[in-house]
Write an enzyme that holds these catalytic residues in place. Structure first.
Site, PDB file in Angstrom:
ATOM      1  N   HIS A   1      26.200  10.579 -14.611  1.00 46.25           N
ATOM      2  CA  HIS A   1      24.961  10.459 -13.845  1.00 46.25           C
ATOM      3  C   HIS A   1      25.143   9.506 -12.667  1.00 46.25           C
ATOM      4  CE1 HIS A   1      23.010  11.910 -17.748  1.00 46.25           C
ATOM      5  NE2 HIS A   1      22.855  12.866 -16.856  1.00 46.25           N
TER       6      HIS A   1
ATOM      7  N   GLU B   1      27.129  24.619 -18.067  1.00 41.03           N
ATOM      8  CA  GLU B   1      27.728  23.547 -17.254  1.00 41.03           C
ATOM      9  C   GLU B   1      28.852  22.813 -17.982  1.00 41.03           C
ATOM     10  OE1 GLU B   1      25.094  20.082 -16.739  1.00 41.03           O
ATOM     11  OE2 GLU B   1      23.507  21.308 -17.623  1.00 41.03           O
TER      12      GLU B   1
ATOM     13  N   HIS C   1      15.269  19.728 -16.858  1.00 40.42           N
ATOM     14  CA  HIS C   1      15.482  19.878 -18.297  1.00 40.42           C
ATOM     15  C   HIS C   1      14.149  20.373 -18.865  1.00 40.42           C
ATOM     16  CE1 HIS C   1      18.708  16.862 -17.356  1.00 40.42           C
ATOM     17  NE2 HIS C   1      19.378  17.790 -17.998  1.00 40.42           N
TER      18      HIS C   1
ATOM     19  N   ASP D   1       0.826  -1.212   0.000  1.00 35.94           N
ATOM     20  CA  ASP D   1       0.000   0.000   0.000  1.00 35.94           C
ATOM     21  C   ASP D   1       0.861   1.263   0.000  1.00 35.94           C
ATOM     22  OD1 ASP D   1       1.041  -0.231   2.512  1.00 35.94           O
ATOM     23  OD2 ASP D   1      -0.824   0.220   3.582  1.00 35.94           O
TER      24      ASP D   1
ATOM     25  N   ASP E   1      26.575  17.784  -8.071  1.00 34.35           N
ATOM     26  CA  ASP E   1      25.565  18.306  -8.993  1.00 34.35           C
ATOM     27  C   ASP E   1      24.226  18.184  -8.265  1.00 34.35           C
ATOM     28  OD1 ASP E   1      23.766  18.843 -11.055  1.00 34.35           O
ATOM     29  OD2 ASP E   1      24.988  17.845 -12.576  1.00 34.35           O
TER      30      ASP E   1
ATOM     31  N   TYR F   1      36.841  15.941 -18.122  1.00 39.62           N
ATOM     32  CA  TYR F   1      36.838  14.664 -17.418  1.00 39.62           C
ATOM     33  C   TYR F   1      38.102  13.890 -17.767  1.00 39.62           C
ATOM     34  CZ  TYR F   1      32.065  16.231 -16.966  1.00 39.62           C
ATOM     35  OH  TYR F   1      30.962  17.002 -16.711  1.00 39.62           O
TER      36      TYR F   1
ATOM     37  N   ARG G   1      33.377  19.678 -13.143  1.00 35.22           N
ATOM     38  CA  ARG G   1      32.252  20.350 -13.808  1.00 35.22           C
ATOM     39  C   ARG G   1      31.800  21.504 -12.929  1.00 35.22           C
ATOM     40  NH1 ARG G   1      29.226  16.245 -14.643  1.00 35.22           N
ATOM     41  NH2 ARG G   1      27.578  16.373 -13.070  1.00 35.22           N
TER      42      ARG G   1
ATOM     43  N   HIS H   1      29.173  15.966 -22.928  1.00 36.95           N
ATOM     44  CA  HIS H   1      27.744  16.295 -22.757  1.00 36.95           C
ATOM     45  C   HIS H   1      27.477  17.722 -23.224  1.00 36.95           C
ATOM     46  CE1 HIS H   1      28.674  18.709 -19.165  1.00 36.95           C
ATOM     47  NE2 HIS H   1      29.455  17.710 -18.775  1.00 36.95           N
TER      48      HIS H   1
ATOM     49  N   ASP I   1      19.705  24.211 -10.451  1.00 40.12           N
ATOM     50  CA  ASP I   1      20.615  23.170 -10.964  1.00 40.12           C
ATOM     51  C   ASP I   1      22.043  23.680 -10.864  1.00 40.12           C
ATOM     52  OD1 ASP I   1      21.804  21.054 -12.232  1.00 40.12           O
ATOM     53  OD2 ASP I   1      20.711  21.251 -14.112  1.00 40.12           O
TER      54      ASP I   1
ATOM     55  N   GLU J   1      28.620  24.646 -12.794  1.00 41.99           N
ATOM     56  CA  GLU J   1      27.316  24.956 -13.400  1.00 41.99           C
ATOM     57  C   GLU J   1      26.590  26.047 -12.619  1.00 41.99           C
ATOM     58  OE1 GLU J   1      23.259  22.507 -14.685  1.00 41.99           O
ATOM     59  OE2 GLU J   1      24.650  21.671 -13.214  1.00 41.99           O
TER      60      GLU J   1
ATOM     61  N   HIS K   1      21.063  23.689 -20.908  1.00 38.87           N
ATOM     62  CA  HIS K   1      19.693  23.238 -21.147  1.00 38.87           C
ATOM     63  C   HIS K   1      18.738  24.237 -20.505  1.00 38.87           C
ATOM     64  CE1 HIS K   1      19.310  21.815 -16.966  1.00 38.87           C
ATOM     65  NE2 HIS K   1      20.486  21.223 -17.117  1.00 38.87           N
TER      66      HIS K   1
END
Length: 432
Positions: free
Chosen positions: A248, A386, A368, A43, A265, A390, A399, A357, A276, A401, A361
């Site tokens: 990610h 951003e 996004h 439940d 991040d 790497y 990174r 990447h 973000d 951002e 965005h």
């Protein structure tokens, strides 16, 4: 019904509906559904998250809600209608307070608020008078439509019952409208960014060798919730060491060790709007010389690429120019050679080895957010910047951002201007 966040002026939602209605074809009706409450098992359910399109048009943050816009209805009271779940004392005891019709009117500015039980009867009066029905399907370029939503089920039922009508898509209209923020929305986004700043300043003195990534995550969520956020705007990335290079990474379960960097991040949501932020800091409180060198290169890319977020530019040109900026920094670092650049594959330029990447965005009700990428930049679009470099062979990546509002003239406005980013200031705060 009380939400964590402060009440939003209903004029925002009135304006949003007016903008949508102005783009509807004559003799049309548009219908929007809330999200489901998603089950986990037994439940148990996930915390409710409102359908962002419905929230954008109404401000209603409750399940089992439907908005109907029918500007060509004969009766004025049927030109915009909100249907909500009927509440009672039993529901109030077991689930808590739900919206009354008066509260829904106060939040949305919609005068005609009915219980859901009246939906079919009223649609049966309105739809036969109309030629077109706008249905709302998630058409975001990154959307994965694996789970059938409440909206999907409603559309199936609608198309079966009203087969002779012309069905139109609301999403192209919303993609355009939601990409350009009203002043009230920018204020909310600024508030979300301010909460994120509080979280970042909280964790800087907390970070040290031996701390686990999940402990840092806990510090953020504590600060976010105590400032009336529901929590993270998206799954947070707290990545130490070579986890920096996993774009990610969300496990957030490793020990942070001396000499490593930790890439964070994270962003607080506020009133369903997202912030973000990404910052990369030294676990020990001091960057090595090599780490400083790469950090400054990433910061250079960020500063130069930010200058390109100006009215009249467009997505294709922006990304081409960003690629040139990144390439030059990598040449300066001797990570790329002139020969690498000369012989690169145009479909996958040489710089993509170290920065694979996108650089920006749209940001808003979704992290996004909606935005038609073929349209030129216009004032009050909100985008991230951003960049990253790497280096898995060296055991770290960086990174950075921030979130920006495009202006009528000149460079964009940084909603995260008060969040430390220069490595000297970060070291000072970590060692205070």
């Amino acid at each position: 019904m009380k939400t964590k966040y402060n009440t939003i002026d209903k004029n925002l939602f009135i304006k949003n509906r007016q903008k949508f209605v102005q783009r509807m074809r004559p003799q049309s009706i548009a219908i929007f559904n809330s999200n489901d409450i998603f089950p986990i098992g037994a439940d148990s359910t996930l915390p409710f998250q409102q359908n962002r399109d419905l929230f954008y048009l109404t401000g209603i943050d409750q399940e089992e809600t439907i908005l109907v816009l029918c500007p060509y209805a004969h009766l004025e009271e049927y030109r915009e209608i909100l249907f909500i779940r009927e509440t009672n004392k039993h529901i109030a005891i077991w689930e808590g307070e739900k919206y009354s019709q008066e509260q829904a009117n106060d939040i949305s500015g919609i005068k005609s608020v009915f219980w859901l039980k009246d939906l079919n009867k009223i649609l049966g009066q309105l739809i036969p008078q109309m030629e077109n029905i706008y249905i709302n399907i998630n058409e975001h370029s990154r959307a994965e439509r694996v789970v059938e939503t409440r909206e999907d089920r409603f559309i199936k039922k609608l198309q079966k019952q009203y087969r002779g009508h012309n069905y139109l898509r609301s999403n192209p209209i919303l993609q355009h409208l939601r990409s350009i923020k009203e002043p009230e929305e920018i204020d909310i986004l600024q508030h979300a960014c301010n909460i994120t700043e509080k979280g970042f300043r909280r964790v800087l003195p907390f970070i040290k060798p031996g701390v686990f990534e999940n402990e840092i995550e806990a510090e953020y969520i504590h600060e976010f919730i105590r400032n009336k956020s529901k929590g993270f705007a998206y799954s947070p990335i707290i990545a130490s060491g070579n986890n920096n290079n996993i774009l990610h990474y969300i496990q957030n379960n490793k020990e942070c060790k001396d000499g490593q960097l930790i890439l964070m991040d994270v962003g607080a949501e506020y009133a369903n709007y997202s912030s973000d932020m990404t910052r990369t800091v030294p676990v020990s409180g001091k960057f090595s010389q090599r780490q400083k060198q790469i950090y400054q290169a990433v910061l250079n890319i960020k500063k130069e690429s930010t200058k390109l977020l100006v009215t009249g530019n467009n997505w294709l040109n922006y990304n081409e120019e960003v690629g040139k900026i990144v390439t030059q920094e990598l040449l300066n670092l001797n990570l790329l050679s002139l020969n690498d650049v000369k012989n690169e594959d145009p479909k996958w330029p040489a710089y993509k080895k170290y920065f694979m990447h996108g650089n920006s965005h749209h940001l808003g009700l979704d992290t996004h957010d909606y935005g038609i990428l073929t349209e030129p930049f216009v004032p009050n679009m909100v985008l991230t910047v951003e960049p990253g470099i790497y280096l898995p062979e060296e055991g770290f990546g960086i990174r950075l951002e921030d979130n920006y509002v495009i202006q009528s003239n000149g460079e964009p406005y940084n909603l995260m201007r008060n969040i430390p980013i220069d490595y000297e200031e970060i070291e000072d705060l970590m060692n205070a």
